[in-house]
Design an enzyme around this catalytic site. Structure first.
Site, PDB file in Angstrom:
ATOM      1  N   GLY A  97      68.404 -15.742  37.733  1.00  0.00           N
ATOM      2  CA  GLY A  97      69.763 -16.158  38.033  1.00  0.00           C
ATOM      3  C   GLY A  97      69.999 -16.123  39.536  1.00  0.00           C
ATOM      4  O   GLY A  97      69.231 -15.529  40.294  1.00  0.00           O
ATOM      5  N   CYS A  98      71.078 -16.765  39.975  1.00  0.00           N
ATOM      6  CA  CYS A  98      71.332 -16.841  41.418  1.00  0.00           C
ATOM      7  C   CYS A  98      71.620 -15.466  42.012  1.00  0.00           C
ATOM      8  O   CYS A  98      71.074 -15.110  43.070  1.00  0.00           O
ATOM      9  CB  CYS A  98      72.466 -17.815  41.709  1.00  0.00           C
ATOM     10  SG  CYS A  98      74.006 -17.484  40.815  1.00  0.00           S
ATOM     11  N   TYR A  99      72.455 -14.668  41.359  1.00  0.00           N
ATOM     12  CA  TYR A  99      72.731 -13.337  41.880  1.00  0.00           C
ATOM     13  C   TYR A  99      71.469 -12.465  41.908  1.00  0.00           C
ATOM     14  O   TYR A  99      71.179 -11.829  42.932  1.00  0.00           O
ATOM     15  CB  TYR A  99      73.828 -12.643  41.060  1.00  0.00           C
ATOM     16  CG  TYR A  99      75.221 -13.157  41.284  1.00  0.00           C
ATOM     17  CD1 TYR A  99      75.788 -13.191  42.561  1.00  0.00           C
ATOM     18  CD2 TYR A  99      76.006 -13.596  40.218  1.00  0.00           C
ATOM     19  CE1 TYR A  99      77.079 -13.650  42.759  1.00  0.00           C
ATOM     20  CE2 TYR A  99      77.298 -14.057  40.412  1.00  0.00           C
ATOM     21  CZ  TYR A  99      77.834 -14.080  41.680  1.00  0.00           C
ATOM     22  OH  TYR A  99      79.113 -14.538  41.874  1.00  0.00           O
ATOM     23  N   GLU A 125      76.126 -18.165  48.470  1.00  0.00           N
ATOM     24  CA  GLU A 125      76.198 -16.855  47.824  1.00  0.00           C
ATOM     25  C   GLU A 125      75.812 -15.776  48.829  1.00  0.00           C
ATOM     26  O   GLU A 125      74.861 -15.941  49.609  1.00  0.00           O
ATOM     27  CB  GLU A 125      75.232 -16.819  46.636  1.00  0.00           C
ATOM     28  CG  GLU A 125      75.308 -15.554  45.829  1.00  0.00           C
ATOM     29  CD  GLU A 125      74.512 -15.697  44.548  1.00  0.00           C
ATOM     30  OE1 GLU A 125      74.933 -16.471  43.667  1.00  0.00           O
ATOM     31  OE2 GLU A 125      73.451 -15.073  44.444  1.00  0.00           O
TER      32      GLU A 125
END
Length: 348
Positions: free
Chosen positions: A150-152, A244
């Site tokens: 996932g991006c996080y 992000e």
């Protein structure tokens, strides 16, 4: 490689799918043959994403109507819980890069707890390789099925795994404050994503229950020698399209300093094409990675003695998703890892 890789993109109507198409369009060894989007089936890609209207692309089809037999690689950008059954029906020769959460969690019980149903393709889960490229390169290279993080977790794990592995911080005391652009929520009509709801404000979501937390804990636990780890993780939605930034608050082990953590990260990522440890005092910023596959990070001493702050910035749609997926595809197919990913950040 004389022949181009024949590519299929499932879920091409999402933001991740669109960025995959954008990046693959200039990849010298890739040719897009199949694009699926069940709700927009029958339409040309330009009708869904006008900015891609100048490309020679196949029309969108339902995934059930796609012909996988002549493809080399399939990217899956489908909703969680959908990919596992579709991949199980694909021919064995096809390499699969999955951008959903369907194959990220190794423990099927943890998957069921966080995603609300039993895993429906356990035989594939056993084959899946966790695709954080910089930290799992050898396994990705030989894989048939790669589960992109996932991006996080991408930003958090790049920042924390090397210093946890080295025992420089207490893996049982990790606090992560994360912020992402609105594209991280996907391309859907929802009240909470309306401009008037998102603009000119910041709000947390998934507080103490975000599905990326167990993914972080899985990989940090491995870095800590296999012991159970829990992180305090709170994501926030920012009034911007993409980008992000994660701020990771850590307790230093005896004898460690912010400078020693930074030195470890600089050593670990020396020579990495897409990860940069900034000069002392420089702050990572989303504007400095926008549209690129880069991650930038740095370490700062906290005002509280014995603590430090590790900060990492990425573009959630590129390094946090489609760019990392192409990076993995390159490795899986024997291409140079950086192929098709030379785009520099777009600024301002």
């Amino acid at each position: 490689m004389a022949d181009k890789l024949k590519i299929g993109v499932l879920g091409a109507s999402g933001y991740t799918g669109a960025d995959l198409v954008r990046l693959l369009a200039t990849h010298p060894n890739a040719e897009i043959r199949v694009l699926t989007a069940n709700q927009q089936a029958g339409q040309p890609m330009r009708a869904v994403y006008p900015h891609l209207g100048g490309l020679d692309l196949p029309d969108l089809v339902k995934w059930e109507d796609a012909d996988w037999s002549g493809l080399d690689v399939a990217f899956c950008g489908l909703p969680h819980g959908t990919t596992q059954e579709i991949v199980a029906q694909m021919p064995d020769h096809l390499k699969v890069v999955d951008l959903s959460a369907d194959f990220r969690l190794r423990d099927p019980d943890v998957y069921a707890e966080w995603y609300g149903h039993e895993h429906r393709a356990l035989q594939l889960q056993e084959q899946a390789v966790y695709g954080l490229t910089e930290l799992n390169r050898d396994a990705v290279t030989g894989a048939r099925l790669v589960a992109c993080p996932g991006c996080y977790p991408t930003a958090v794990l790049l920042a924390l795994v090397p210093i946890v592995q080295a025992g420089q911080v207490d893996a049982g005391d990790l606090v992560i404050d994360a912020k992402s652009g609105v594209t991280g929520a996907g391309r859907k009509v929802a009240q909470q994503l309306l401009f008037a709801e998102v603009g000119e404000g910041i709000h947390p979501y998934g507080v103490a229950k975000h599905r990326h937390a167990p993914e972080m804990e899985q990989e940090i636990g491995l870095a800590a020698g296999g012991r159970p780890v829990h992180v305090s993780f709170t994501p926030h939605l920012m009034p911007m399209n993409r980008g992000e930034l994660v701020s990771c608050y850590v307790r230093l082990s005896d004898g460690e300093t912010a400078d020693s953590l930074r030195a470890r990260l600089a050593e670990r990522y020396a020579g990495e094409p897409f990860v940069r440890v900034l000069e002392p005092g420089e702050s990572p910023a989303t504007r400095n990675v926008r549209g690129s596959n880069y991650a930038v990070m740095n370490v700062f001493a906290d005002r509280i003695p014995g603590r430090a702050i590790v900060i990492c910035a990425i573009d959630n749609l590129v390094k946090g998703s489609s760019g990392q997926a192409i990076q993995n595809m390159n490795l899986m197919t024997g291409l140079p890892e950086t192929t098709g990913l030379g785009q520099q950040p777009l600024f301002p």
